[in-house]
Scaffold this motif. Structure first.
Motif, mmCIF file in Angstrom:
data_model
loop_
_atom_site.group_PDB
_atom_site.id
_atom_site.type_symbol
_atom_site.label_atom_id
_atom_site.label_comp_id
_atom_site.label_asym_id
_atom_site.label_seq_id
_atom_site.Cartn_x
_atom_site.Cartn_y
_atom_site.Cartn_z
ATOM 1 N N ASP A 138 0.857 -1.179 0.000
ATOM 2 C CA ASP A 138 0.000 0.000 0.000
ATOM 3 C C ASP A 138 0.898 1.236 0.000
ATOM 4 O O ASP A 138 1.519 1.569 1.004
ATOM 5 N N LYS A 139 0.955 1.924 -1.144
ATOM 6 C CA LYS A 139 1.897 3.031 -1.303
ATOM 7 C C LYS A 139 1.657 4.150 -0.297
ATOM 8 O O LYS A 139 2.596 4.781 0.195
ATOM 9 N N ASN A 140 0.403 4.393 0.029
ATOM 10 C CA ASN A 140 0.122 5.470 0.975
ATOM 11 C C ASN A 140 0.721 5.190 2.345
ATOM 12 O O ASN A 140 1.278 6.083 2.988
ATOM 13 N N GLY A 255 9.472 20.587 22.025
ATOM 14 C CA GLY A 255 9.607 19.936 20.728
ATOM 15 C C GLY A 255 9.672 18.428 20.806
ATOM 16 O O GLY A 255 9.034 17.728 20.015
ATOM 17 N N SER A 256 10.447 17.904 21.767
ATOM 18 C CA SER A 256 10.661 16.462 21.815
ATOM 19 C C SER A 256 9.439 15.703 22.310
ATOM 20 O O SER A 256 9.205 14.565 21.898
ATOM 21 N N ILE A 257 8.655 16.318 23.175
ATOM 22 C CA ILE A 257 7.464 15.636 23.699
ATOM 23 C C ILE A 257 6.218 16.054 22.914
ATOM 24 O O ILE A 257 5.586 15.254 22.230
ATOM 25 N N GLY A 258 5.879 17.334 23.001
ATOM 26 C CA GLY A 258 4.687 17.812 22.309
ATOM 27 C C GLY A 258 4.834 17.790 20.806
ATOM 28 O O GLY A 258 3.914 17.392 20.079
ATOM 29 N N GLY A 259 6.010 18.214 20.318
ATOM 30 C CA GLY A 259 6.225 18.263 18.875
ATOM 31 C C GLY A 259 6.173 16.891 18.240
ATOM 32 O O GLY A 259 5.614 16.708 17.155
ATOM 33 N N ALA A 260 6.761 15.907 18.913
ATOM 34 C CA ALA A 260 6.742 14.539 18.385
ATOM 35 C C ALA A 260 5.321 14.013 18.306
ATOM 36 O O ALA A 260 4.910 13.418 17.302
ATOM 37 N N THR A 261 4.552 14.246 19.361
ATOM 38 C CA THR A 261 3.169 13.765 19.385
ATOM 39 C C THR A 261 2.332 14.433 18.298
ATOM 40 O O THR A 261 1.614 13.762 17.542
ATOM 41 N N ALA A 262 2.428 15.761 18.219
ATOM 42 C CA ALA A 262 1.651 16.500 17.221
ATOM 43 C C ALA A 262 2.029 16.087 15.803
ATOM 44 O O ALA A 262 1.164 15.914 14.932
ATOM 45 N N SER A 263 3.322 15.901 15.556
ATOM 46 C CA SER A 263 3.793 15.564 14.212
ATOM 47 C C SER A 263 3.351 14.169 13.791
ATOM 48 O O SER A 263 2.885 13.965 12.665
ATOM 49 N N LEU A 264 3.489 13.203 14.687
ATOM 50 C CA LEU A 264 3.130 11.831 14.339
ATOM 51 C C LEU A 264 1.624 11.679 14.147
ATOM 52 O O LEU A 264 1.172 10.943 13.263
ATOM 53 N N ILE A 265 0.848 12.377 14.963
ATOM 54 C CA ILE A 265 -0.605 12.366 14.762
ATOM 55 C C ILE A 265 -0.946 12.980 13.408
ATOM 56 O O ILE A 265 -1.786 12.466 12.656
ATOM 57 N N ALA A 266 -0.269 14.094 13.084
ATOM 58 C CA ALA A 266 -0.510 14.759 11.804
ATOM 59 C C ALA A 266 -0.139 13.857 10.630
ATOM 60 O O ALA A 266 -0.848 13.810 9.619
ATOM 61 N N VAL A 267 0.970 13.127 10.754
ATOM 62 C CA VAL A 267 1.391 12.215 9.688
ATOM 63 C C VAL A 267 0.345 11.131 9.464
ATOM 64 O O VAL A 267 -0.045 10.838 8.324
ATOM 65 N N PHE A 268 -0.126 10.522 10.544
ATOM 66 C CA PHE A 268 -1.107 9.440 10.430
ATOM 67 C C PHE A 268 -2.422 9.946 9.834
ATOM 68 O O PHE A 268 -2.977 9.345 8.901
ATOM 69 N N LEU A 269 -2.926 11.067 10.355
ATOM 70 C CA LEU A 269 -4.195 11.600 9.867
ATOM 71 C C LEU A 269 -4.088 12.072 8.419
ATOM 72 O O LEU A 269 -5.025 11.907 7.628
ATOM 73 N N THR A 270 -2.948 12.647 8.067
ATOM 74 C CA THR A 270 -2.761 13.085 6.682
ATOM 75 C C THR A 270 -2.687 11.890 5.742
ATOM 76 O O THR A 270 -3.165 11.950 4.604
ATOM 77 N N GLY A 271 -2.095 10.784 6.217
ATOM 78 C CA GLY A 271 -2.082 9.567 5.412
ATOM 79 C C GLY A 271 -3.489 9.089 5.096
ATOM 80 O O GLY A 271 -3.799 8.702 3.960
ATOM 81 N N LYS A 276 -8.153 9.197 0.981
ATOM 82 C CA LYS A 276 -9.531 9.516 0.604
ATOM 83 C C LYS A 276 -9.619 10.605 -0.459
ATOM 84 O O LYS A 276 -10.455 10.546 -1.361
ATOM 85 N N LYS A 277 -8.759 11.627 -0.365
ATOM 86 C CA LYS A 277 -8.898 12.800 -1.229
ATOM 87 C C LYS A 277 -7.802 12.950 -2.280
ATOM 88 O O LYS A 277 -7.942 13.731 -3.216
ATOM 89 N N GLY A 278 -6.693 12.240 -2.118
ATOM 90 C CA GLY A 278 -5.579 12.387 -3.044
ATOM 91 C C GLY A 278 -4.575 13.411 -2.547
ATOM 92 O O GLY A 278 -4.944 14.370 -1.855
ATOM 93 N N PRO A 279 -3.292 13.251 -2.899
ATOM 94 C CA PRO A 279 -2.247 14.129 -2.358
ATOM 95 C C PRO A 279 -2.342 15.572 -2.827
ATOM 96 O O PRO A 279 -1.982 16.488 -2.090
#
Length: 405
Positions: A138-140, A255-271, A276-279
Protein backbone atom coordinates in the motif's frame (compact mmCIF):
# COMPACT_ATOMS: atom_id res chain seq x y z
CA UNK A 1 4.14 -15.19 -3.02
CA UNK A 2 3.13 -11.94 -1.34
CA UNK A 3 -0.16 -10.40 -2.40
CA UNK A 4 0.25 -7.14 -4.32
CA UNK A 5 -1.59 -4.99 -1.78
CA UNK A 6 -0.69 -6.71 1.50
CA UNK A 7 1.29 -4.76 4.07
CA UNK A 8 4.70 -6.14 5.00
CA UNK A 9 5.19 -4.88 8.55
CA UNK A 10 8.85 -5.97 8.63
CA UNK A 11 9.52 -3.92 5.51
CA UNK A 12 7.69 -0.89 6.93
CA UNK A 13 9.65 -1.07 10.18
CA UNK A 14 12.92 -1.48 8.28
CA UNK A 15 12.50 1.63 6.14
CA UNK A 16 11.04 3.54 9.09
CA UNK A 17 14.15 2.96 11.19
CA UNK A 18 16.46 3.88 8.31
CA UNK A 19 14.57 7.06 7.48
CA UNK A 20 14.63 8.00 11.17
CA UNK A 21 18.40 7.39 11.23
CA UNK A 22 19.02 9.69 8.26
CA UNK A 23 16.67 12.29 9.67
CA UNK A 24 18.44 12.38 13.03
CA UNK A 25 21.69 13.25 11.27
CA UNK A 26 19.98 15.93 9.21
CA UNK A 27 18.09 17.38 12.18
CA UNK A 28 21.23 17.71 14.28
CA UNK A 29 22.78 19.70 11.45
CA UNK A 30 19.90 21.85 10.26
CA UNK A 31 17.66 22.17 13.34
CA UNK A 32 19.76 21.56 16.43
CA UNK A 33 22.98 23.29 15.38
CA UNK A 34 21.42 26.66 14.37
CA UNK A 35 19.93 27.06 17.86
CA UNK A 36 23.17 25.95 19.55
CA UNK A 37 25.18 28.34 17.37
CA UNK A 38 22.81 31.19 18.23
CA UNK A 39 23.18 30.51 21.96
CA UNK A 40 26.96 30.56 21.47
CA UNK A 41 26.72 34.11 20.12
CA UNK A 42 27.12 33.37 16.42
CA UNK A 43 25.18 36.00 14.36
CA UNK A 44 22.16 34.92 12.26
CA UNK A 45 23.84 35.66 8.93
CA UNK A 46 26.61 33.16 9.75
CA UNK A 47 24.11 30.59 11.00
CA UNK A 48 22.42 30.73 7.61
CA UNK A 49 25.56 29.40 5.92
CA UNK A 50 25.11 26.02 7.61
CA UNK A 51 22.51 25.34 4.93
CA UNK A 52 25.34 25.12 2.40
CA UNK A 53 25.73 21.62 3.82
CA UNK A 54 22.58 20.73 1.88
CA UNK A 55 24.64 20.73 -1.33
CA UNK A 56 25.17 16.92 -1.29
CA UNK A 57 21.38 16.43 -1.26
CA UNK A 58 21.00 18.86 -4.14
CA UNK A 59 23.56 17.13 -6.35
CA UNK A 60 23.10 13.53 -5.25
CA UNK A 61 21.16 12.85 -8.46
CA UNK A 62 24.53 13.06 -10.26
CA UNK A 63 25.76 9.82 -8.68
CA UNK A 64 22.28 8.34 -8.21
CA UNK A 65 22.27 6.45 -11.53
CA UNK A 66 25.59 4.58 -11.08
CA UNK A 67 24.83 4.01 -7.39
CA UNK A 68 21.42 2.52 -8.13
CA UNK A 69 22.79 0.39 -10.98
CA UNK A 70 25.47 -1.00 -8.65
CA UNK A 71 23.09 -1.46 -5.72
CA UNK A 72 20.50 -3.46 -7.64
CA UNK A 73 22.91 -5.98 -9.15
CA UNK A 74 22.71 -7.96 -5.91
CA UNK A 75 20.07 -7.52 -3.22
CA UNK A 76 22.53 -7.81 -0.32
CA UNK A 77 24.44 -4.77 -1.56
CA UNK A 78 21.58 -2.60 -0.34
CA UNK A 79 21.81 -3.89 3.24
CA UNK A 80 25.59 -3.56 3.44
CA UNK A 81 25.50 -0.07 1.96
CA UNK A 82 23.11 0.98 4.72
CA UNK A 83 25.34 -0.56 7.40
CA UNK A 84 28.82 0.50 6.27
CA UNK A 85 28.11 4.08 5.20
CA UNK A 86 25.97 4.81 8.25
CA UNK A 87 28.71 3.40 10.51
CA UNK A 88 31.22 5.88 9.09
CA UNK A 89 28.70 8.69 9.65
CA UNK A 90 28.45 7.70 13.33
CA UNK A 91 32.24 7.93 13.66
CA UNK A 92 32.18 11.45 12.18
CA UNK A 93 29.45 12.43 14.63
CA UNK A 94 31.50 11.09 17.52
CA UNK A 95 34.44 13.29 16.49
CA UNK A 96 32.29 16.36 17.21
CA UNK A 97 33.02 15.80 20.90
CA UNK A 98 36.64 16.86 20.31
CA UNK A 99 35.57 20.52 20.27
CA UNK A 100 32.71 22.91 21.08
CA UNK A 101 30.73 25.31 18.84
CA UNK A 102 32.24 28.47 20.32
CA UNK A 103 35.86 27.48 19.57
CA UNK A 104 35.70 24.82 16.84
CA UNK A 105 33.17 26.18 14.37
CA UNK A 106 35.16 25.32 11.22
CA UNK A 107 36.06 21.84 12.45
CA UNK A 108 32.38 21.18 13.16
CA UNK A 109 31.47 22.37 9.66
CA UNK A 110 33.97 19.96 8.08
CA UNK A 111 32.65 16.96 10.04
CA UNK A 112 29.04 17.87 9.29
CA UNK A 113 29.93 18.19 5.59
CA UNK A 114 31.33 14.64 5.55
CA UNK A 115 28.22 13.38 7.34
CA UNK A 116 26.07 15.18 4.76
CA UNK A 117 27.80 13.43 1.84
CA UNK A 118 27.47 10.02 3.47
CA UNK A 119 23.86 10.58 4.45
CA UNK A 120 22.88 11.83 0.99
CA UNK A 121 24.36 8.67 -0.54
CA UNK A 122 22.40 6.39 1.78
CA UNK A 123 19.29 8.51 1.25
CA UNK A 124 19.49 7.93 -2.51
CA UNK A 125 19.64 4.16 -2.11
CA UNK A 126 16.92 4.17 0.54
CA UNK A 127 14.54 6.22 -1.60
CA UNK A 128 15.02 3.90 -4.55
CA UNK A 129 14.56 0.82 -2.37
CA UNK A 130 11.46 2.14 -0.57
CA UNK A 131 9.67 3.50 -3.63
CA UNK A 132 10.35 0.49 -5.85
CA UNK A 133 9.35 -2.09 -3.28
CA UNK A 134 6.24 -0.11 -2.31
CA UNK A 135 4.75 -1.08 -5.67
CA UNK A 136 3.81 -4.41 -4.05
CA UNK A 137 2.40 -2.75 -0.94
CA UNK A 138 0.00 0.00 0.00
CA UNK A 139 1.90 3.03 -1.30
CA UNK A 140 0.12 5.47 0.97
CA UNK A 141 1.16 3.64 4.14
CA UNK A 142 4.71 3.25 2.91
CA UNK A 143 4.73 7.01 2.42
CA UNK A 144 3.37 7.54 5.95
CA UNK A 145 6.16 5.35 7.34
CA UNK A 146 8.71 7.21 5.22
CA UNK A 147 7.66 10.66 6.41
CA UNK A 148 6.69 9.54 9.90
CA UNK A 149 10.01 7.79 10.46
CA UNK A 150 11.86 10.75 9.05
CA UNK A 151 9.93 13.22 11.16
CA UNK A 152 10.39 11.20 14.33
CA UNK A 153 14.11 11.31 13.66
CA UNK A 154 13.82 15.04 13.13
CA UNK A 155 12.27 15.45 16.57
CA UNK A 156 15.08 13.42 18.15
CA UNK A 157 17.93 15.14 16.31
CA UNK A 158 16.41 18.59 16.73
CA UNK A 159 14.33 18.98 19.88
CA UNK A 160 15.75 16.16 22.02
CA UNK A 161 19.29 17.11 21.04
CA UNK A 162 18.63 20.70 22.15
CA UNK A 163 17.09 19.46 25.39
CA UNK A 164 20.22 17.45 26.19
CA UNK A 165 22.54 20.34 25.30
CA UNK A 166 20.56 22.70 27.51
CA UNK A 167 20.11 20.32 30.43
CA UNK A 168 23.60 18.79 30.39
CA UNK A 169 26.22 19.88 27.85
CA UNK A 170 27.35 19.63 24.24
CA UNK A 171 29.38 16.43 24.59
CA UNK A 172 26.68 14.58 26.52
CA UNK A 173 24.13 15.40 23.81
CA UNK A 174 26.42 14.14 21.04
CA UNK A 175 27.24 10.94 22.96
CA UNK A 176 23.52 10.30 23.48
CA UNK A 177 22.85 10.67 19.74
CA UNK A 178 25.72 8.28 18.94
CA UNK A 179 24.38 5.61 21.32
CA UNK A 180 20.88 5.92 19.88
CA UNK A 181 22.14 5.68 16.29
CA UNK A 182 24.20 2.60 17.15
CA UNK A 183 21.10 0.92 18.57
CA UNK A 184 19.19 1.69 15.38
CA UNK A 185 22.03 0.34 13.26
CA UNK A 186 21.98 -2.88 15.28
CA UNK A 187 18.31 -3.25 14.41
CA UNK A 188 19.14 -2.83 10.71
CA UNK A 189 21.84 -5.50 11.04
CA UNK A 190 19.41 -7.85 12.76
CA UNK A 191 16.66 -7.29 10.20
CA UNK A 192 18.73 -7.39 7.02
CA UNK A 193 18.30 -11.15 6.56
CA UNK A 194 14.51 -10.92 6.75
CA UNK A 195 14.05 -7.95 4.43
CA UNK A 196 14.62 -8.77 0.79
CA UNK A 197 14.12 -6.68 -2.34
CA UNK A 198 10.81 -7.88 -3.71
CA UNK A 199 10.84 -6.48 -7.23
CA UNK A 200 12.66 -7.54 -10.35
CA UNK A 201 16.17 -6.21 -10.85
CA UNK A 202 16.15 -3.02 -12.91
CA UNK A 203 18.05 -2.25 -16.07
CA UNK A 204 20.91 0.23 -16.07
CA UNK A 205 19.76 3.49 -14.51
CA UNK A 206 19.86 6.64 -16.66
CA UNK A 207 19.88 10.27 -15.59
CA UNK A 208 18.95 11.23 -19.16
CA UNK A 209 15.64 9.35 -18.84
CA UNK A 210 14.89 11.24 -15.64
CA UNK A 211 15.43 14.66 -17.23
CA UNK A 212 13.30 13.65 -20.24
CA UNK A 213 10.36 12.48 -18.12
CA UNK A 214 7.32 14.79 -18.31
CA UNK A 215 6.19 13.49 -14.92
CA UNK A 216 9.47 14.50 -13.31
CA UNK A 217 9.45 17.90 -15.04
CA UNK A 218 6.04 18.72 -13.60
CA UNK A 219 7.18 17.35 -10.25
CA UNK A 220 10.02 19.87 -10.24
CA UNK A 221 7.55 22.68 -10.86
CA UNK A 222 5.38 21.53 -7.96
CA UNK A 223 8.33 21.35 -5.57
CA UNK A 224 9.52 24.86 -6.44
CA UNK A 225 6.20 26.60 -5.90
CA UNK A 226 4.89 24.48 -3.02
CA UNK A 227 8.01 24.41 -0.85
CA UNK A 228 9.31 27.96 -1.02
CA UNK A 229 7.19 29.33 1.83
CA UNK A 230 7.66 26.31 4.08
CA UNK A 231 11.42 26.09 3.53
CA UNK A 232 11.87 29.82 4.03
CA UNK A 233 10.02 29.63 7.35
CA UNK A 234 12.04 26.62 8.51
CA UNK A 235 15.31 28.52 8.22
CA UNK A 236 14.99 30.73 11.30
CA UNK A 237 12.11 29.21 13.28
CA UNK A 238 14.28 27.77 16.07
CA UNK A 239 16.45 30.91 16.42
CA UNK A 240 13.18 32.90 16.55
CA UNK A 241 12.20 31.14 19.78
CA UNK A 242 15.66 31.72 21.26
CA UNK A 243 15.54 35.44 20.41
CA UNK A 244 12.09 35.73 22.01
CA UNK A 245 13.15 34.40 25.41
CA UNK A 246 12.69 30.63 25.17
CA UNK A 247 15.62 28.62 26.54
CA UNK A 248 17.17 25.59 24.86
CA UNK A 249 15.81 23.35 27.62
CA UNK A 250 12.27 24.67 27.19
CA UNK A 251 12.53 24.43 23.43
CA UNK A 252 13.78 20.86 23.69
CA UNK A 253 11.01 19.77 26.06
CA UNK A 254 8.23 21.31 23.97
CA UNK A 255 9.61 19.94 20.73
CA UNK A 256 10.66 16.46 21.81
CA UNK A 257 7.46 15.64 23.70
CA UNK A 258 4.69 17.81 22.31
CA UNK A 259 6.23 18.26 18.87
CA UNK A 260 6.74 14.54 18.39
CA UNK A 261 3.17 13.76 19.39
CA UNK A 262 1.65 16.50 17.22
CA UNK A 263 3.79 15.56 14.21
CA UNK A 264 3.13 11.83 14.34
CA UNK A 265 -0.61 12.37 14.76
CA UNK A 266 -0.51 14.76 11.80
CA UNK A 267 1.39 12.22 9.69
CA UNK A 268 -1.11 9.44 10.43
CA UNK A 269 -4.19 11.60 9.87
CA UNK A 270 -2.76 13.08 6.68
CA UNK A 271 -2.08 9.57 5.41
CA UNK A 272 -5.77 8.76 5.86
CA UNK A 273 -6.73 12.08 4.27
CA UNK A 274 -4.51 11.44 1.24
CA UNK A 275 -6.05 7.98 0.82
CA UNK A 276 -9.53 9.52 0.60
CA UNK A 277 -8.90 12.80 -1.23
CA UNK A 278 -5.58 12.39 -3.04
CA UNK A 279 -2.25 14.13 -2.36
CA UNK A 280 -2.89 17.16 -4.57
CA UNK A 281 -6.09 18.22 -2.82
CA UNK A 282 -4.50 17.71 0.59
CA UNK A 283 -1.37 19.68 -0.36
CA UNK A 284 -3.43 22.63 -1.58
CA UNK A 285 -5.50 22.59 1.62
CA UNK A 286 -2.36 22.56 3.75
CA UNK A 287 -0.97 25.59 1.94
CA UNK A 288 -3.89 27.55 3.39
CA UNK A 289 -2.96 26.24 6.84
CA UNK A 290 0.65 27.32 6.29
CA UNK A 291 -0.45 30.87 5.50
CA UNK A 292 -2.44 30.99 8.74
CA UNK A 293 0.60 29.75 10.67
CA UNK A 294 2.90 32.42 9.27
CA UNK A 295 0.42 35.15 10.15
CA UNK A 296 0.36 33.74 13.69
CA UNK A 297 4.16 34.00 13.83
CA UNK A 298 3.86 37.54 12.47
CA UNK A 299 1.40 38.47 15.21
CA UNK A 300 3.52 37.09 18.04
CA UNK A 301 6.73 38.60 16.64
CA UNK A 302 5.35 42.03 17.59
CA UNK A 303 5.88 41.13 21.25
CA UNK A 304 9.14 41.61 23.13
CA UNK A 305 9.08 38.05 24.50
CA UNK A 306 6.95 34.93 24.19
CA UNK A 307 5.30 33.19 27.09
CA UNK A 308 5.85 29.45 27.36
CA UNK A 309 2.21 28.89 26.37
CA UNK A 310 2.53 31.05 23.26
CA UNK A 311 5.75 29.32 22.23
CA UNK A 312 4.14 25.92 22.76
CA UNK A 313 1.19 26.86 20.55
CA UNK A 314 3.43 28.09 17.75
CA UNK A 315 5.89 25.20 17.89
CA UNK A 316 3.30 22.41 18.12
CA UNK A 317 1.05 23.88 15.43
CA UNK A 318 3.96 24.48 13.10
CA UNK A 319 5.35 20.98 13.69
CA UNK A 320 2.01 19.39 12.77
CA UNK A 321 1.61 21.61 9.71
CA UNK A 322 5.10 20.87 8.38
CA UNK A 323 4.74 17.11 8.95
CA UNK A 324 1.38 16.99 7.18
CA UNK A 325 2.68 19.05 4.25
CA UNK A 326 5.58 16.67 3.69
CA UNK A 327 3.27 13.64 3.68
CA UNK A 328 1.10 15.18 0.96
CA UNK A 329 3.99 16.48 -1.16
CA UNK A 330 6.17 13.38 -1.05
CA UNK A 331 3.20 11.08 -1.69
CA UNK A 332 2.53 13.10 -4.82
CA UNK A 333 6.18 13.00 -5.88
CA UNK A 334 6.34 9.23 -5.37
CA UNK A 335 3.47 8.87 -7.84
CA UNK A 336 5.40 10.87 -10.42
CA UNK A 337 8.49 8.65 -10.35
CA UNK A 338 9.10 5.77 -12.73
CA UNK A 339 9.08 2.30 -11.11
CA UNK A 340 12.04 1.33 -13.31
CA UNK A 341 14.34 3.99 -11.83
CA UNK A 342 12.56 5.37 -8.82
CA UNK A 343 15.78 6.17 -6.97
CA UNK A 344 17.14 8.41 -9.73
CA UNK A 345 13.83 10.20 -10.36
CA UNK A 346 13.17 10.80 -6.69
CA UNK A 347 16.77 11.93 -6.10
CA UNK A 348 16.32 14.71 -8.65
CA UNK A 349 12.98 15.79 -7.18
CA UNK A 350 14.37 15.69 -3.66
CA UNK A 351 17.45 17.55 -4.86
CA UNK A 352 15.26 20.39 -6.11
CA UNK A 353 13.47 20.46 -2.76
CA UNK A 354 16.81 20.58 -0.98
CA UNK A 355 18.01 23.37 -3.28
CA UNK A 356 14.96 25.38 -2.27
CA UNK A 357 15.76 24.65 1.38
CA UNK A 358 19.38 25.70 0.89
CA UNK A 359 18.56 28.99 -0.83
CA UNK A 360 15.79 29.77 1.63
CA UNK A 361 17.95 28.80 4.60
CA UNK A 362 20.85 31.02 3.55
CA UNK A 363 18.72 34.08 2.82
CA UNK A 364 16.48 33.59 5.88
CA UNK A 365 19.28 34.64 8.21
CA UNK A 366 19.93 37.78 6.16
CA UNK A 367 16.20 38.59 5.99
CA UNK A 368 15.85 38.37 9.76
CA UNK A 369 19.00 40.36 10.44
CA UNK A 370 18.17 43.22 8.06
CA UNK A 371 14.34 43.22 7.91
CA UNK A 372 13.31 41.66 11.23
CA UNK A 373 11.05 38.73 12.02
CA UNK A 374 7.79 40.48 11.08
CA UNK A 375 8.75 41.14 7.47
CA UNK A 376 10.32 37.69 7.31
CA UNK A 377 7.10 35.87 8.21
CA UNK A 378 5.06 38.06 5.86
CA UNK A 379 7.32 36.95 3.00
CA UNK A 380 6.78 33.31 4.03
CA UNK A 381 3.01 33.82 3.91
CA UNK A 382 3.26 35.50 0.50
CA UNK A 383 5.27 32.59 -0.92
CA UNK A 384 2.72 30.02 0.30
CA UNK A 385 -0.15 32.15 -1.02
CA UNK A 386 1.46 32.17 -4.48
CA UNK A 387 1.55 28.36 -4.42
CA UNK A 388 -2.07 28.23 -3.23
CA UNK A 389 -3.08 30.22 -6.31
CA UNK A 390 -0.85 28.39 -8.81
CA UNK A 391 -1.36 24.72 -7.92
CA UNK A 392 -5.13 24.49 -8.59
CA UNK A 393 -4.52 25.84 -12.10
CA UNK A 394 -2.56 22.68 -12.92
CA UNK A 395 -5.72 20.65 -12.45
CA UNK A 396 -7.30 22.52 -15.35
CA UNK A 397 -4.46 21.72 -17.73
CA UNK A 398 -3.75 18.58 -19.73
CA UNK A 399 -0.53 17.94 -17.83
CA UNK A 400 0.38 14.55 -16.33
CA UNK A 401 -0.36 16.08 -12.94
CA UNK A 402 -4.08 15.99 -13.61
CA UNK A 403 -4.10 12.37 -12.49
CA UNK A 404 -2.65 13.16 -9.07
CA UNK A 405 -3.89 16.68 -8.23
Amino acid sequence: MQKPHSINLSFLAFIGVLYSFQSILGAITFQGMPAVFRQSGIPPIQIGFIYLLMLPWIFKFIWAAPLETWRQKKGRRTNWLFLVVNSVAIVMLLLLTLTTPDVGLYFIFILLAIIAILSATVDTALDGFAIKESNALDKNWVNVMQIGGGYLGSIVGGSLFLLLVGRYNWKFAVYAMVVLLLMMLCYVLFQQQSVKELGQKSAKQSLQKTFASKQVQYGIFIVVIAQLGLRLAQGMTMPFFIDYGITLTQLGVIGSIGGATASLIAVFLTGLWVTKKGPGFVLISLLAVQISMYFAFYYFSEKAELTLLQASFLLLSNSACVAASFVALYNLLMRLTSPEQAGVDFSLLQGVDTAIALIAGVISGALVQYLGYQSYFLLCALASFSALVALPLLNKSSSPLKVVI
